[in-house]
Design a protein around this motif. Structure first.
Motif, PDB file in Angstrom:
ATOM      1  N   ASP A 262       0.872  -1.370   0.225  1.00  0.00           N
ATOM      2  CA  ASP A 262       0.032   0.110   0.056  1.00  0.00           C
ATOM      3  C   ASP A 262       1.171   1.408   0.161  1.00  0.00           C
ATOM      4  N   ILE A 263       2.195   1.141   0.402  1.00  0.00           N
ATOM      5  CA  ILE A 263       3.025   2.528   0.061  1.00  0.00           C
ATOM      6  C   ILE A 263       3.067   2.576  -1.135  1.00  0.00           C
ATOM      7  N   ALA A 264       3.530   1.521  -1.605  1.00  0.00           N
ATOM      8  CA  ALA A 264       4.290   1.269  -3.297  1.00  0.00           C
ATOM      9  C   ALA A 264       3.219   1.347  -3.557  1.00  0.00           C
ATOM     10  N   ARG A 265       1.713   1.299  -3.589  1.00  0.00           N
ATOM     11  CA  ARG A 265       0.699   1.147  -4.830  1.00  0.00           C
ATOM     12  C   ARG A 265      -0.351   2.723  -4.300  1.00  0.00           C
ATOM     13  N   PHE A 266      -0.333   3.148  -5.005  1.00  0.00           N
ATOM     14  CA  PHE A 266      -0.915   5.268  -4.792  1.00  0.00           C
ATOM     15  C   PHE A 266      -0.852   5.942  -6.284  1.00  0.00           C
ATOM     16  N   GLN A 267      -2.050   6.713  -6.548  1.00  0.00           N
ATOM     17  CA  GLN A 267      -2.274   7.025  -7.632  1.00  0.00           C
ATOM     18  C   GLN A 267      -3.271   8.102  -7.377  1.00  0.00           C
ATOM     19  N   PRO A 268      -3.371   9.277  -8.266  1.00  0.00           N
ATOM     20  CA  PRO A 268      -4.136  11.001  -7.802  1.00  0.00           C
ATOM     21  C   PRO A 268      -5.321   9.904  -7.883  1.00  0.00           C
ATOM     22  N   SER A 269      -6.102  10.150  -6.992  1.00  0.00           N
ATOM     23  CA  SER A 269      -7.603  10.377  -7.088  1.00  0.00           C
ATOM     24  C   SER A 269      -8.125  11.470  -6.544  1.00  0.00           C
ATOM     25  N   LEU A 270      -8.103  12.444  -7.400  1.00  0.00           N
ATOM     26  CA  LEU A 270      -9.031  14.044  -7.398  1.00  0.00           C
ATOM     27  C   LEU A 270     -10.967  13.535  -7.253  1.00  0.00           C
ATOM     28  N   VAL A 271     -10.873  13.296  -8.535  1.00  0.00           N
ATOM     29  CA  VAL A 271     -12.351  13.191  -9.167  1.00  0.00           C
ATOM     30  C   VAL A 271     -13.457  12.309  -9.427  1.00  0.00           C
ATOM     31  N   ARG A 272     -14.607  12.357  -9.479  1.00  0.00           N
ATOM     32  CA  ARG A 272     -14.837  10.680  -9.251  1.00  0.00           C
ATOM     33  C   ARG A 272     -16.587  11.602  -9.531  1.00  0.00           C
ATOM     34  N   PHE A 273     -16.852  11.291 -10.776  1.00  0.00           N
ATOM     35  CA  PHE A 273     -18.244  11.889 -11.441  1.00  0.00           C
ATOM     36  C   PHE A 273     -19.169  10.654 -11.138  1.00  0.00           C
ATOM     37  N   SER A 274     -20.565  11.303 -10.922  1.00  0.00           N
ATOM     38  CA  SER A 274     -20.981  10.450 -10.551  1.00  0.00           C
ATOM     39  C   SER A 274     -22.078   9.668 -12.392  1.00  0.00           C
TER      40      SER A 274
ATOM     41  N   PRO B  74     -20.089   8.291 -15.052  1.00  0.00           N
ATOM     42  CA  PRO B  74     -19.316   7.177 -15.630  1.00  0.00           C
ATOM     43  C   PRO B  74     -18.327   8.187 -16.733  1.00  0.00           C
ATOM     44  N   ALA B  75     -19.126   8.457 -17.661  1.00  0.00           N
ATOM     45  CA  ALA B  75     -18.194   9.273 -19.054  1.00  0.00           C
ATOM     46  C   ALA B  75     -17.284  10.522 -18.582  1.00  0.00           C
ATOM     47  N   LEU B  76     -17.993  10.803 -17.499  1.00  0.00           N
ATOM     48  CA  LEU B  76     -16.949  12.134 -17.795  1.00  0.00           C
ATOM     49  C   LEU B  76     -15.694  12.105 -16.579  1.00  0.00           C
TER      50      LEU B  76
ATOM     51  N   LEU C 298     -13.619   9.951 -17.727  1.00  0.00           N
ATOM     52  CA  LEU C 298     -12.952   9.512 -19.001  1.00  0.00           C
ATOM     53  C   LEU C 298     -11.893   7.984 -18.669  1.00  0.00           C
ATOM     54  N   LEU C 299     -12.543   6.968 -18.495  1.00  0.00           N
ATOM     55  CA  LEU C 299     -12.541   5.246 -18.644  1.00  0.00           C
ATOM     56  C   LEU C 299     -11.036   5.535 -16.928  1.00  0.00           C
ATOM     57  N   GLY C 300     -11.412   6.548 -16.084  1.00  0.00           N
ATOM     58  CA  GLY C 300     -10.434   6.661 -14.843  1.00  0.00           C
ATOM     59  C   GLY C 300      -9.104   7.791 -15.347  1.00  0.00           C
ATOM     60  N   TRP C 301      -9.382   9.240 -16.531  1.00  0.00           N
ATOM     61  CA  TRP C 301      -7.774   9.369 -16.502  1.00  0.00           C
ATOM     62  C   TRP C 301      -8.503  10.859 -16.001  1.00  0.00           C
ATOM     63  N   ALA C 302      -9.042  11.086 -15.670  1.00  0.00           N
ATOM     64  CA  ALA C 302      -9.780  11.527 -15.058  1.00  0.00           C
ATOM     65  C   ALA C 302      -9.092  12.659 -13.941  1.00  0.00           C
ATOM     66  N   ASP C 303      -8.722  12.224 -13.252  1.00  0.00           N
ATOM     67  CA  ASP C 303      -7.316  13.182 -12.371  1.00  0.00           C
ATOM     68  C   ASP C 303      -6.368  12.553 -13.039  1.00  0.00           C
ATOM     69  N   TRP C 304      -5.587  12.233 -14.051  1.00  0.00           N
ATOM     70  CA  TRP C 304      -4.763  12.728 -13.962  1.00  0.00           C
ATOM     71  C   TRP C 304      -5.040  14.593 -14.828  1.00  0.00           C
ATOM     72  N   VAL C 305      -6.247  13.905 -15.774  1.00  0.00           N
ATOM     73  CA  VAL C 305      -6.555  15.856 -15.935  1.00  0.00           C
ATOM     74  C   VAL C 305      -6.786  17.143 -15.202  1.00  0.00           C
ATOM     75  N   ALA C 306      -6.911  16.406 -14.234  1.00  0.00           N
ATOM     76  CA  ALA C 306      -6.868  17.539 -13.035  1.00  0.00           C
ATOM     77  C   ALA C 306      -5.856  18.213 -12.570  1.00  0.00           C
ATOM     78  N   VAL C 307      -5.088  17.474 -12.829  1.00  0.00           N
ATOM     79  CA  VAL C 307      -3.877  17.038 -11.636  1.00  0.00           C
ATOM     80  C   VAL C 307      -2.858  17.773 -12.819  1.00  0.00           C
ATOM     81  N   LEU C 308      -2.640  17.661 -14.027  1.00  0.00           N
ATOM     82  CA  LEU C 308      -2.115  18.369 -15.466  1.00  0.00           C
ATOM     83  C   LEU C 308      -2.665  19.820 -15.457  1.00  0.00           C
ATOM     84  N   ALA C 309      -4.054  19.765 -15.175  1.00  0.00           N
ATOM     85  CA  ALA C 309      -5.335  21.620 -14.997  1.00  0.00           C
ATOM     86  C   ALA C 309      -4.593  22.191 -13.880  1.00  0.00           C
ATOM     87  N   ILE C 310      -4.034  21.261 -12.726  1.00  0.00           N
ATOM     88  CA  ILE C 310      -3.419  22.166 -11.599  1.00  0.00           C
ATOM     89  C   ILE C 310      -2.205  22.608 -12.054  1.00  0.00           C
ATOM     90  N   ALA C 311      -1.577  22.077 -12.861  1.00  0.00           N
ATOM     91  CA  ALA C 311       0.308  22.106 -13.172  1.00  0.00           C
ATOM     92  C   ALA C 311      -0.370  23.388 -13.829  1.00  0.00           C
TER      93      ALA C 311
END
Length: 532
Positions: free
Chosen positions: A78-90, A92-94, A96-109
């Motif tokens: 569990d120390i080794a396994r994590f990834q961004p988890s910022l957004v969850r839309f009701s 499912p299409a929003l 983005l197959l689970g990649w919405a968190d990447w988009v959120a981090v990119l927007a912040i960056a």
């Protein structure tokens, strides 16, 4: 504190003599980066740091509550396994197959990088920051893929199929199940995949082997990403996470490799090296690196081995009743005193009854049932929550966990598929208040005295603080499950068994089982998890 140099020392001259150009280590290495390069780096820096730092409170809670004297493999995993988890839309299409968190981090960056640009006109290049960013990415990817790889090196990620699954019709398996079983039946292939992943991770810990590790990581996890998309395996986002990191690490070597392999020109790879001027920094670096290798290379190897041997995370860990193990045909079936003759289309009469090596009873009925589409993973401590033998299998496949009072020959069975909530016991809904009353009356107190302690019912070598905490915590699960209480009478060798009692609809049942030898095209593997 430190400066970054390139190796070899006369790299500039070598490159100039051979007219070789490469990013970051070119013959005409600029003293200042171009404006767009600086903006791109600022965005990339924030993006990869955001992707590399755990943001959930659960990660830190796990880290600071580990008992290092009784470590469970999942503590380190569990120390080794994590990834961004910022957004969850009701919708499912929003997501983005689970990649919405990447988009959120990119927007912040992107926002952060632009603000950084507005306030930083002094720095004309970021070579030092670039080096340290590579260090963060190297170690994040290395630790993560080693954690992933050990679950294949000791093949527990895709277990060898249980008897109940072997008895299922091929057409009743989901695409994901077919893929996972396809790997599970060839454990040595799974071991090879684990060796590749662990080797890739180990190479990322060292500067001179980073490129080789990144190439292996990119290739292996690229394949896993595609396979998970094709078979709906559910881990495509986490697999592509490593592909992204590998791509970033390969960026430095892309042009030199192109020059060498495609243009066939003399090429000197760039190796960035920090020059520490203070002793405490050199000592700290060595200590941190050594600790990382010891924890994620040595200790994780050991606890993963223990897990594979005695407590495989996708299979139940406790032994089933020994004399009952095997496949059975239903010779006689009575419901409320009336005979129910055999019919493959009957929705009540049991078929293909199996007692597994562990504490599971499986059978089929001819009626549609709710299907668990998960991959049976996660970190359950209780056997009832280890569901790989059930997930992705349709065709009226039912799997019951049982507590056995072997003194009085009574089985207390609970359906592994809960009637509400998800498989981790979340979202059980408004009926939570009703369940505890049912649980309280399910197993009599005097019978509990004859039933194994769930925490210590496995080999002592696999005892851990996580199990001691996890089993009582999961026992608070109030989801409704179908339950049965069945007495069993068996012959000395268990070949003939009679089950009597109440089924999950409170009907009286009387079932005669006779063990059968069912030949399979698959040969038993010697490399299987668990000792039963």
């Amino acid at each position: 504190m430190s400066t970054i140099t390139s190796s070899p020392a006369n790299l500039q001259e070598v490159l100039q003599d051979n007219k070789i150009t490469s990013p970051g280590q070119t013959a005409k290495q600029p003293s200042a980066w171009k404006p767009y390069e600086r903006v791109a780096f600022r965005i990339a820096f924030i993006f990869f740091i955001g992707m590399s730092i755990p943001m959930g409170a659960e990660w830190y809670k796990n880290l600071f509550t580990i008992n290092w004297f009784h470590v469970h493999y999942r503590d380190l995993y569990d120390i080794a396994r994590f990834q961004p988890s910022l957004v969850r839309f009701s919708n499912p299409a929003l997501n983005l197959l689970g990649w919405a968190d990447w988009v959120a981090v990119l927007a912040i960056a992107t926002v952060g990088g632009l603000i950084w640009t507005l306030f930083d006109s002094k720095n004309k290049e970021y070579r030092t920051l670039y080096y340290w960013l590579r260090v963060v990415v190297r170690y994040r990817a290395g630790i993560g893929i080693i954690g992933f790889g050990f679950t294949k090196l000791f093949p527990v990620q895709m277990p060898y199929p249980s008897l109940g699954v072997l008895n299922a019709n091929f057409g009743d398996l989901t695409a994901q199940k077919i893929y996972w079983l396809s790997v599970g039946i060839v454990p040595w292939y799974q071991v090879f995949a684990g060796i590749v992943e662990v080797a890739a991770g180990a190479m990322l810990f060292f500067r001179k082997t980073t490129a080789f590790g990144a190439i292996m990581l990119f290739a292996a996890l690229g394949d896993i990403t595609y396979v998970n998309l094709a078979y709906d395996g559910g881990v495509h986002v986490y697999a592509s996470y490593f592909v992204l990191f590998a791509g970033f690490l390969l960026w430095l070597d892309a042009v030199p490799v192109y020059n060498l392999v495609v243009r066939e020109r003399f090429t000197v790879p760039a190796v960035l090296t920090p020059q520490f001027t203070q002793k405490w920094l050199r000592v700290t670096r060595i200590i941190l690196k050594t600790l990382t290798i010891l924890i994620f290379g040595v200790l994780l190897f050991y606890v993963q081995y223990v897990n594979w041997r005695y407590d495989p995370y996708k299979q139940p860990a406790m032994k089933g009743v020994k004399q009952l193990r095997g496949n059975y045909t239903v010779s006689e079936f009575k419901l409320n005193g009336e005979d129910v003759p055999y019919s493959p289309l009957d929705s009540v009469r049991w078929q293909n009854v199996t007692f597994e090596k562990w504490s599971s009873l499986t059978f089929n009925v001819h009626k549609p049932l709710k299907l668990d589409l998960s991959n049976g993973g996660g970190s359950p401590m209780r056997d009832i929550n280890r569901s790989f033998e059930m997930t992705g299998v349709a065709g009226g496949h039912r799997v019951f966990y049982y507590d056995a009072d072997t003194l009085n020959k009574v089985l207390y069975l609970q359906d592994k598929l809960a009637a509400s909530g998800n498989r981790r016991g979340r979202g059980a809904g408004r009926k939570k208040a009703e369940a505890p009353k049912q649980q309280k009356s399910f197993i009599p107190e005097d019978a509990k005295a004859n039933i194994r302690d769930e925490v210590h019912g496995i080999d002592p070598k696999a005892w851990s603080t996580r199990r001691e905490r996890g089993v009582p915590e999961e026992s608070k699960d109030t989801r409704k499950r179908a339950r049965m209480v069945l007495h069993y009478a068996d012959s000395a060798d268990g070949a003939h068994v009679i089950l009597t009692g109440k089924d999950d609809h409170k009907n009286d049942i009387y079932i005669v089982l006779d063990r059968i030898n069912r030949p399979y095209a698959l040969k038993d593997s010697k490399l299987v998890a668990g000792e039963y």
